[in-house]
Design a protein around this motif. Structure first.
Motif, PDB file in Angstrom:
ATOM      1  N   LEU A   1       0.824  -1.215   0.000  1.00  0.00           N
ATOM      2  CA  LEU A   1       0.000   0.000   0.000  1.00  0.00           C
ATOM      3  C   LEU A   1       0.859   1.266   0.000  1.00  0.00           C
ATOM      4  CD1 LEU A   1      -2.728  -1.137   2.576  1.00  0.00           C
ATOM      5  CD2 LEU A   1      -3.079  -0.729   0.126  1.00  0.00           C
ATOM      6  N   GLY A   2       2.074   1.177   0.519  1.00  0.00           N
ATOM      7  CA  GLY A   2       2.942   2.359   0.573  1.00  0.00           C
ATOM      8  C   GLY A   2       3.586   2.680  -0.770  1.00  0.00           C
ATOM      9  N   TYR A   3       3.881   1.650  -1.551  1.00  0.00           N
ATOM     10  CA  TYR A   3       4.633   1.869  -2.791  1.00  0.00           C
ATOM     11  C   TYR A   3       3.957   2.805  -3.800  1.00  0.00           C
ATOM     12  CZ  TYR A   3       7.696   1.073  -6.749  1.00  0.00           C
ATOM     13  OH  TYR A   3       8.542   1.263  -7.803  1.00  0.00           O
TER      14      TYR A   3
ATOM     15  N   PRO B   1      -2.136  -1.326   8.374  1.00  0.00           N
ATOM     16  CA  PRO B   1      -1.381  -2.521   8.801  1.00  0.00           C
ATOM     17  C   PRO B   1      -0.186  -2.187   9.689  1.00  0.00           C
ATOM     18  CG  PRO B   1      -1.220  -2.198   6.405  1.00  0.00           C
ATOM     19  CD  PRO B   1      -2.256  -1.247   6.901  1.00  0.00           C
ATOM     20  N   PHE B   2       0.390  -0.994   9.501  1.00  0.00           N
ATOM     21  CA  PHE B   2       1.528  -0.580  10.332  1.00  0.00           C
ATOM     22  C   PHE B   2       1.105  -0.499  11.805  1.00  0.00           C
ATOM     23  CE2 PHE B   2       4.035   3.145  12.042  1.00  0.00           C
ATOM     24  CZ  PHE B   2       5.234   2.473  12.162  1.00  0.00           C
ATOM     25  N   VAL B   3      -0.028   0.123  12.045  1.00  0.00           N
ATOM     26  CA  VAL B   3      -0.525   0.248  13.415  1.00  0.00           C
ATOM     27  C   VAL B   3      -0.850  -1.142  13.987  1.00  0.00           C
ATOM     28  CG1 VAL B   3      -2.450   1.122  14.823  1.00  0.00           C
ATOM     29  CG2 VAL B   3      -1.344   2.622  13.160  1.00  0.00           C
TER      30      VAL B   3
ATOM     31  N   THR C   1      12.594   3.357  15.563  1.00  0.00           N
ATOM     32  CA  THR C   1      13.162   3.302  14.214  1.00  0.00           C
ATOM     33  C   THR C   1      12.070   3.120  13.159  1.00  0.00           C
ATOM     34  OG1 THR C   1      13.619   0.945  14.452  1.00  0.00           O
ATOM     35  CG2 THR C   1      15.418   2.454  14.931  1.00  0.00           C
ATOM     36  N   TRP C   2      11.116   2.253  13.416  1.00  0.00           N
ATOM     37  CA  TRP C   2      10.062   2.035  12.415  1.00  0.00           C
ATOM     38  C   TRP C   2       9.167   3.263  12.299  1.00  0.00           C
ATOM     39  CZ3 TRP C   2       8.079  -3.391  11.013  1.00  0.00           C
ATOM     40  CH2 TRP C   2       9.156  -4.290  10.994  1.00  0.00           C
ATOM     41  N   GLY C   3       9.001   3.975  13.381  1.00  0.00           N
ATOM     42  CA  GLY C   3       8.192   5.188  13.356  1.00  0.00           C
ATOM     43  C   GLY C   3       8.812   6.289  12.503  1.00  0.00           C
TER      44      GLY C   3
HETATM   45  C1  LIG Z   1      14.562  -2.506   7.084  1.00  0.00           C
HETATM   46  C2  LIG Z   1      13.397  -1.809   6.715  1.00  0.00           C
HETATM   47  C3  LIG Z   1      12.355  -1.494   7.532  1.00  0.00           C
HETATM   48  C4  LIG Z   1      12.329  -1.878   8.973  1.00  0.00           C
HETATM   49  C5  LIG Z   1      11.263  -0.772   6.949  1.00  0.00           C
HETATM   50  C6  LIG Z   1      10.168  -0.378   7.563  1.00  0.00           C
HETATM   51  C7  LIG Z   1       9.212   0.385   6.863  1.00  0.00           C
HETATM   52  C8  LIG Z   1       8.085   0.946   7.371  1.00  0.00           C
HETATM   53  C9  LIG Z   1       7.679   0.769   8.778  1.00  0.00           C
HETATM   54  C10 LIG Z   1       7.283   1.737   6.461  1.00  0.00           C
HETATM   55  C11 LIG Z   1       6.118   2.308   6.729  1.00  0.00           C
HETATM   56  C12 LIG Z   1       5.307   3.155   5.859  1.00  0.00           C
HETATM   57  C13 LIG Z   1       4.150   3.698   6.418  1.00  0.00           C
HETATM   58  C14 LIG Z   1       3.697   3.349   7.789  1.00  0.00           C
HETATM   59  C15 LIG Z   1       3.289   4.667   5.684  1.00  0.00           C
HETATM   60  C16 LIG Z   1       3.945   5.274   4.496  1.00  0.00           C
HETATM   61  C17 LIG Z   1       4.599   4.241   3.661  1.00  0.00           C
HETATM   62  C18 LIG Z   1       5.682   3.444   4.399  1.00  0.00           C
HETATM   63  C19 LIG Z   1       5.814   2.159   3.607  1.00  0.00           C
HETATM   64  C20 LIG Z   1       6.974   4.240   4.309  1.00  0.00           C
END
Ligand SMILES: *C/C=C(C)/C=C/C=C(C)/C=C/C1=C(C)CCCC1(C)C
Length: 268
Positions: free
Chosen positions: A141-143, A164-166, A201-203
Motif C-alpha cells: 500500500l505504501g509503494y 497494517p503498520f498500526v 526506528t520504524w516510526g
Molecule cells: C529494514 C526496513 C524497515 C524496517 C522498513 C520499515 C518500513 C516501514 C515501517 C514503512 C512504513 C510506511 C508507512 C507506515 C506509511 C507510508 C509508507 C511506508 C511504507 C513508508
C-alpha cells in the motif's frame, strides 16, 4: 513516470551519495559480525542471529544498487554563480530497490523478534503469519504513494499503509508484551528496550515518507527522504540485530531454559 529534474547543490548530492556508501559499509560489517557471533549464543538463538545476518546482507546488496542508481540519475551539472548544481533526474532513480529490499527484510526482522523470545513452535508460527501478512500489506500500500508525484496520492496511500503498520505495532506491543512477561530477569529489560528501539526506528519511516510533501522544497524533500530512510535502515537492521545479539547472549548466560548455557558460561 515522466522526466523530473530536481536541482541539487553539490553538498546535497554528496550528502546522500556518501551516506549510501556508508550504509553499504555498515551493513557489510554487521553481516560479518552476526556470522561470527553465532557461536557465542545458545543453539536456540542461532536462528535469530542467522536471520540478522541475512537481513543486513540483503540490505548491503540493495544499498549497492541504490547507490549506483543515485549516481546514474545525474543528468548533468551546471554552475549557478559560484556553486556547482547537479541536475538530478528523479525518474531515473529507482525507488523499487528499496521496496524490494523491505519486502524481504521487514518480515525477516519480525521473525527475529519472535525467534529471540523462544516461544513454542505453534505460538511462534501464529505470530509470524499475522505479522508477515501485515508487513506485506503495509509495503504494497505504501509503494504507489512513494512513486506518486502529487501530494494527494501520496497522502492517500500513506494513510492506507498506516493501517497494517498500526496493527503490527499493536501485535508487538500488546500481544508480544504478554510473552515478554514470562522471560527471565535481565532479558525482560532488554526485550523492552528492543521494543522501544523498534518503535523509534520504524516510526521514522512514515516521517521520511512525508518529507517530499512537507513544503521544505523539492530538493530538500528529496534529500531528507533519502537521508531519513538510510539512517532508519542502519538502525532498524544493523542496530536492531545488535540488540537481538545482546538479548540472545544474556539469555544464554542466564541459562534461558536449555541444556547448553552452562557450557557457554563455563567457556567464558
Ligand atoms: C529494514 C526496513 C524497515 C524496517 C522498513 C520499515 C518500513 C516501514 C515501517 C514503512 C512504513 C510506511 C508507512 C507506515 C506509511 C507510508 C509508507 C511506508 C511504507 C513508508
Amino acid at each position: 513516470m515522466s522526466e523530473a529534474i530536481v536541482e541539487l547543490t553539490a553538498g546535497q548530492y554528496n550528502l546522500v551519495y556518501n551516506l549510501f556508501s556508508l550504509t553499504i559499509a555498515a551493513m557489510a560489517a554487521a553481516f560479518v559480525f552476526f556470522i561470527g557471533a553465532r557461536d557465542q549464543v545458545d543453539k536456540k538463538y542461532r536462528k535469530a542471529l542467522l536471520v540478522s545476518a541475512v537481513v543486513v546482507g540483503v540490505a548491503a546488496y540493495h544499498y549497492f544498487r541504490i547507490f549506483q542508481s543515485w549516481g546514474g540519475a545525474v543528468a548533468g551539472t551546471e554552475m549557478a554563480g559560484e556553486t556547482m548544481m547537479y541536475m538530478f533526474n528523479t525518474a531515473e532513480f529507482n525507488d523499487a530497490y528499496r521496496y524490494a529490499d523491505w519486502l524481504v527484510t521487514v518480515p525477516l526482522l519480525l521473525v527475529e523478534v519472535v525467534a529471540v523470545l523462544g516461544l513454542t513452535k505453534e505460538k511462534e508460527r501464529g505470530f509470524i503469519a499475522k505479522l508477515t501478512i501485515a508487513a506485506v500489506a503495509m509495503l504494497a500500500l505504501g509503494y504507489p504513494g512513494e512513486i506518486a508525484s502529487d501530494t494527494g496520492t501520496r497522502l492517500l496511500w500513506g494513510t492506507l499503509s498506516s493501517i497494517p503498520f498500526v496493527y503490527i505495532l499493536y501485535v508487538l506491543w500488546i500481544e508480544l508484551g504478554d510473552a515478554i512477561k514470562d522471560q527471565p530477569g535481565h532479558a525482560q529489560v532488554l526485550l523492552r528496550n528492543l521494543r522501544l528501539l523498534l518503535l523509534a526506528t520504524w516510526g521514522f519511516y512514515p516521517i521520511a515518507y512525508l518529507a517530499p510533501v512537507m513544503g521544505i522544497g523539492e530538493a530538500t524533500g528529496l534529500v531528507a527522504l533519502n537521508v531519513g530512510y538510510a539512517i532508519a535502515d542502519i538502525t532498524a537492521k544493523a542496530g536492531f540485530g545488535l540488540m537481538i545479539y545482546s538479548i540472545a547472549r544474556t539469555k544464554t548466560l542466564e541459562g534461558g531454559g536449555s541444556g547448553q548455557p552452562q557450557a557457554a558460561a563455563a567457556a567464558e
